[in-house]
Design a protein around this motif. Sequence first.
Motif, PDB file in Angstrom:
ATOM      1  N   ARG A 224      10.068  -3.358  -7.189  1.00 58.84           N
ATOM      2  CA  ARG A 224       9.007  -3.180  -8.184  1.00 58.84           C
ATOM      3  C   ARG A 224       9.094  -4.305  -9.212  1.00 58.84           C
ATOM      4  NH1 ARG A 224       6.156   1.084 -10.935  1.00 58.84           N
ATOM      5  NH2 ARG A 224       6.096   0.804 -13.194  1.00 58.84           N
ATOM      6  N   ARG A 241      -3.361 -11.072  -4.550  1.00 60.97           N
ATOM      7  CA  ARG A 241      -2.217 -10.163  -4.694  1.00 60.97           C
ATOM      8  C   ARG A 241      -2.397  -8.902  -3.870  1.00 60.97           C
ATOM      9  NH1 ARG A 241      -1.693 -11.345 -11.197  1.00 60.97           N
ATOM     10  NH2 ARG A 241      -0.281 -13.143 -11.002  1.00 60.97           N
ATOM     11  N   TRP A 242      -3.627  -8.380  -3.783  1.00 58.63           N
ATOM     12  CA  TRP A 242      -3.828  -7.222  -2.908  1.00 58.63           C
ATOM     13  C   TRP A 242      -3.550  -7.585  -1.452  1.00 58.63           C
ATOM     14  CZ3 TRP A 242      -8.011  -6.094  -6.779  1.00 58.63           C
ATOM     15  CH2 TRP A 242      -7.719  -4.941  -7.525  1.00 58.63           C
ATOM     16  N   HIS A 245       0.741  -8.120  -1.266  1.00 61.42           N
ATOM     17  CA  HIS A 245       1.726  -7.107  -1.637  1.00 61.42           C
ATOM     18  C   HIS A 245       1.427  -5.763  -0.976  1.00 61.42           C
ATOM     19  CE1 HIS A 245       3.624  -9.694  -4.611  1.00 61.42           C
ATOM     20  NE2 HIS A 245       2.420 -10.019  -5.043  1.00 61.42           N
ATOM     21  N   ASN A 247       1.922  -2.809  -2.322  1.00 58.80           N
ATOM     22  CA  ASN A 247       1.191  -2.093  -3.370  1.00 58.80           C
ATOM     23  C   ASN A 247       0.941  -3.062  -4.516  1.00 58.80           C
ATOM     24  OD1 ASN A 247       3.567  -0.165  -2.321  1.00 58.80           O
ATOM     25  ND2 ASN A 247       1.710   1.057  -2.540  1.00 58.80           N
ATOM     26  N   TYR A 248      -0.273  -3.087  -4.985  1.00 61.18           N
ATOM     27  CA  TYR A 248      -0.599  -3.886  -6.164  1.00 61.18           C
ATOM     28  C   TYR A 248      -1.641  -3.148  -6.987  1.00 61.18           C
ATOM     29  CZ  TYR A 248      -2.651  -7.457  -9.164  1.00 61.18           C
ATOM     30  OH  TYR A 248      -3.138  -8.141 -10.254  1.00 61.18           O
ATOM     31  N   ASN A 261       0.481  -6.204 -14.771  1.00 60.96           N
ATOM     32  CA  ASN A 261       0.448  -6.187 -13.311  1.00 60.96           C
ATOM     33  C   ASN A 261       1.673  -5.484 -12.747  1.00 60.96           C
ATOM     34  OD1 ASN A 261      -1.767  -8.480 -12.359  1.00 60.96           O
ATOM     35  ND2 ASN A 261      -0.929  -8.848 -14.390  1.00 60.96           N
ATOM     36  N   THR A 263       3.584  -4.765  -8.916  1.00 57.83           N
ATOM     37  CA  THR A 263       3.666  -4.940  -7.464  1.00 57.83           C
ATOM     38  C   THR A 263       4.850  -4.160  -6.923  1.00 57.83           C
ATOM     39  OG1 THR A 263       5.077  -6.913  -7.587  1.00 57.83           O
ATOM     40  CG2 THR A 263       2.691  -7.256  -7.642  1.00 57.83           C
ATOM     41  N   ASP A 265       7.005  -4.113  -3.075  1.00 54.39           N
ATOM     42  CA  ASP A 265       7.151  -4.658  -1.729  1.00 54.39           C
ATOM     43  C   ASP A 265       8.441  -4.148  -1.101  1.00 54.39           C
ATOM     44  OD1 ASP A 265       4.888  -6.650  -1.341  1.00 54.39           O
ATOM     45  OD2 ASP A 265       5.700  -7.298  -3.279  1.00 54.39           O
TER      46      ASP A 265
END
Length: 464
Positions: A224, A241-242, A245, A247-248, A261, A263, A265
């Motif tokens: 995170r 970024r979408w 990653h 989740n973004y 922001n 993210t 991964d």
Amino acid sequence: MISRRTALLAGSAGVLAAAGGGVYLAVRDKPEPPAPPSLDANKRLLWRNWSGIEHAYPAVRSAPKSEAEVAQALKASTAPVRVVGAGHSFTGLVPTSGTLMTLDGLAGIERWEGDQPVVRAGMRLGALGPALAERGRAMANLPDINKQSLGGCLGTATHGTGATIKAIHGDVTALRLATATGELIDCDATQNADVFNAARVSLGALGVITQVRLATSANRRLHRKVFVEPFEETLAKAETRWAQHRNYEFYAVPFTDLAANITHDETDAPALARGPDTDTAFLEVLKQLRNLTRFSTPLRKAAAKALLGSAKPEEGIDEGWKLLSTERPVRFNEMEFHIPVENHLAALKEVVETIEAKRPDVFFPIEVRRIAADDAWLSPFQGGPRGSIAVHCHYKDQYDFLFDLIQPIFLKHGGRPHWGKLHSLKARELALLYPNWNDFLAVRARLDPEGRLLNPYLKALLGV
């Protein structure tokens, strides 16, 4: 939200107040909204939702501990019968003068079918995560908070964020529904497929989901990252970024020209503590800035950049169920719409511009997420991926402007409302947004011909 520095920021805003705005702050900070009486004239106990804007005095409170008890209550209890989970919806889905049912006694994992658990619908998401992890499994995604019951999530199409990840109902592979006549119906994509297509997002209008079979994924650690940057930079990089990653999401912060922001991964790296939750302190900074500088947007933006612009990034590594959801102790009211991806960021810009031009009382960040498509009939993501935009108001503040100023922007850009969040759409408008609207109504009429599950809000919503 933004590192250890955030705790200092709240103190800094307090210094600003003490240095010349303390009295102003006290005047501008609103009192608690008046609460309804705890008992009505018939000595019926008050039920109230989390934010406080919906309430009811049900004649009967039902807490079944088995499917048979659920079926019997649906068949015999005083109508309308409505089910409540955590009470985190802001619309009138739950209030009833009849029977209010909780499924808290119908929780836990019933059994496993391979890697798919059969979960009782009353189980809360916060308890489901560690239970799945014991078997090395995880939900593909989680929403912003994890207080909801699984059944409540399905009723309102609750979702997380991730361009390739579906809302929670998208991972339902089978379910069992108790109907208003006391029947128990098992359904999946081939067995009672019409009920399955309708019930995965049902607003509690078809019956009570008692158990759900879920597709799961391997329980992986997620990395995170949380960081602040200029809002325009976030807009320019959001689509990339979408795509990059797992989740973004990001939070556009009105009156600051900044965005936060987040993210997530997958990683095999060792665990790294996320650290204490600082969201509450961050919100307090924004609220105090609002109270002290709302008379001047340029001053407010300059103060915000000075206090927040250099916030250090945060990182954490842990199992996904520990990271994807966040505690939300500060109450609010919320409107969220799901926009076609090609219009998503344009709609967001218009929302931010409108708030900054007309609503200086707003201080909550605006949550921006992306969700993959699924095929449930009343899913906001039916027919294609969508981007969500959620506008929040402090529970002490007026929220009528959401309907007058913000909802028209969402509708102009092709938005569909989140079923548990504020909106004013009724059957005529909704029928134009959902290709299977009439199919859903036909299933509802067949399963509950007497309308025992319909409170006044649902009758208006569905046009019954």
